[in-house]
Enzyme design. Sequence first.
Site, PDB file in Angstrom:
ATOM      1  CG  HIS A 368       5.286  -0.211  32.120  1.00  0.00           C
ATOM      2  ND1 HIS A 368       6.159  -0.229  32.977  1.00  0.00           N
ATOM      3  CD2 HIS A 368       5.131  -1.350  31.331  1.00  0.00           C
ATOM      4  CE1 HIS A 368       6.944  -1.438  32.810  1.00  0.00           C
ATOM      5  NE2 HIS A 368       6.366  -2.056  31.788  1.00  0.00           N
ATOM      6  CB  CYS A 681      -6.474  -9.199  20.520  1.00  0.00           C
ATOM      7  SG  CYS A 681      -5.217 -10.449  21.212  1.00  0.00           S
TER       8      CYS A 681
END
Length: 754
Positions: A368, A681
């Site tokens: 993250h 993507c």
Amino acid sequence: MTQAPSLSGARMLLKRLRNVMARGGAAQLRLDQTVKLIAAEMVAEVCSIYLLRAGEVLELFATEGLKKEAVHKTRLRVGEGLVGDIASHARPLALADAQHHPQFAYRPETGEEIFQSLMGVPILRAGRVIGVLVIQNRTRRQYSEEEIETLETVAMVLAELAAGGELVSQEELRPGDGIALLPLRLDGVTFCPGLAKGVAVLHQATLQLQQLVAEDPEREAERLTGALEELHSSIDQLLDAGDLGQGEHFEVLETYRLFAQDQGWRSRMLEAVQSGLTAEAAVQKVQNDTRARMRDVTDPYLRERLSDLDDLANRLLRHLLGADAPGARRLPEEAIVVARSMGPAELLDYDRTRLKGLVLEEGSQNAHVAIVARALDIPVIGRCADLMQKVGEGDPLVIDGDNEQLFIRPADDILQTFAESMRQRVMKRAAFAALRDLPAVTLDGVKVDLNINAGLLMDVPQIAATGAAGIGLYRTEIPFMISHEYPEVARQTEIYRKVLDGAGDRPVVFRTLDIGSDKVLPYWNRAPEENPAMGWRAIRIALDRPAMLRQQLRAMLNAADGRRLQVMFPMVTEIAEFDSCRRLLEREVARRKAAGLALPEPLLLGAMVEVPALLWQLPELVARVDFLSVGSNDLQQFLFAADRDNPAAAGRYDTLAPAMLRALAEVARVANAAGKPVGLCGEMAGDPIAAMALLCLGYRALSMSPPRVLPMRAAIRNLNFGRLMAYWQAVRHLDGATLRGALLDYALDHNVPL
Ligand code: PEP
Ligand code: MG
């Protein structure tokens, strides 16, 4: 006959030590008095202190009992002799018969041949060895556990004296690896490319403890207990704060809380307090011991737990000292944050105007904190082995993200090269920026939609900055991940509305929550999974917890409020799953309709193609969707059975290998034949060589991380699609190999900027 000092004896020793320390005077003098005192109190004939000097050398700094001439003369390398062994393993050693130990290294200048037994402990500071404290006895003495403990406690107090800078300069005390003051280069893995220069700011740098020895152990025990209570209630507050959803998020933060309540931890700290340390010093001592014990543990799970324990100890220290979080401090003008690992929110705590880069000892590309760093567009290097041991606070650093390297205390030639690369980069950026408002179209007129991948509100202005067509992938899980609590519908609505407002008339594709795998929510404590990437994640969770998905869809409908809305579901594996997701959306649409609220116009539904099972259900899928988007990161990991987060596996197979190309070709063929827009993507969308292959396969929409858009536009504007296609037809059947080499040759021959 010698005897162990009792608990009160240990306390007495600390008290006397404190008097010695408080007397002031030269540090060397205090050191000399200290060894005398320890020898007397521990009933040993010898007490010696060795301190670490530059070059991994342990130098005898003071002794009682060995020949005084040896002081500042006797030197041992780390790993050499018993003293060196204690330092290299960062663990105590107690030997009744030291002389016959295979590691014993005899130094005639010390006169130590007459001492049979030896006990030594490392002098630790912030988990690092900075010296060794030794006692020796003439007779064969069995040292007890309690005596080892006492010596460790004393070593902790000495660590502060040694770290004062008077005995060995602060410079020398900096962590090094044999060349403490020389430049060093560390190899790592680039999580976010780019170059950066700055000075090291150690995340969770050791808090400065003023007072180590306590007057009144009872009071210290009370302070410690009080701080533990505060710690528990602050964690409880985190746990109970806000609405945690439909009751599904029970046991949030439970593991962390359990650690905080661990009785073993508490009693080890209380014991240290009983031996005469202040509450802070006790927390630090126990943390030092744990770190030293776990130094060589490589198991990722245990290392994670170690960072939990580090985090807890630091929090507890902050409660005791009333100190702020590490990110709150004032940074030097150009700061590079150095951490073992870090949470995404912690990075955001730092002053962004001064934060130039991040280096991590651990972490992964998709961690993250790496995702957030990419949004901040700061270079990040991770997986730098022994980073925390090698970098000291204030060390000059250069991050070379392009070559996956970190330079510590770089020499002038590196700095010069760095300045030159920086200059070129600035020029290149300026050249790219000039392309911002020009269309992404090939020399022969093939238009390509270049979109950005986004996940934070701060990504949205990148549409304008790069001139992107829109947001091709909005990862909705990112706001969930960096939030301290589950965002309610109102909060979600607000986020999605801001994204749509920011994008203006450019389309945004919202992907529903893709949590699970490596994307964990801090407030959702899930059972550990053996294979989380293939486990309970994305719409598998959503369909088992439909209320969560419905809330999210409701928020998206609210945010659109009559505007265009594109929703995409991740990890679709079976057609029925897509149908179920659609039904949930239809229920939310019906609910809005009944309430007389505006419905999105148009409302487009898509699926991500990232699980190979879908490759054999494409006709049924395209019949149902409004658009498709290939998630090549996951598709690739599942197709090749190669964990995308594991560099040993992920780097093995190329995105342009035949298996991947055939899968991609089939998706484009079926979608294009049905007239359904299809894009891609995953990370490969931002790679110009891969993009050349994708154009040839029929893709006309790519979504990539924002910094890739301008370089990609430059590449596309320099391509002649007809000529590329003719070349492609000729090389695409090359036997079994990746086409990367062939496409690279083409790009180089045809001046396609890479
Ligand atoms: C992918 O899998 O390629 C993708 C775009 O989604 P994520 O990286 O978020 O899993
Ligand atoms: Mg994916």
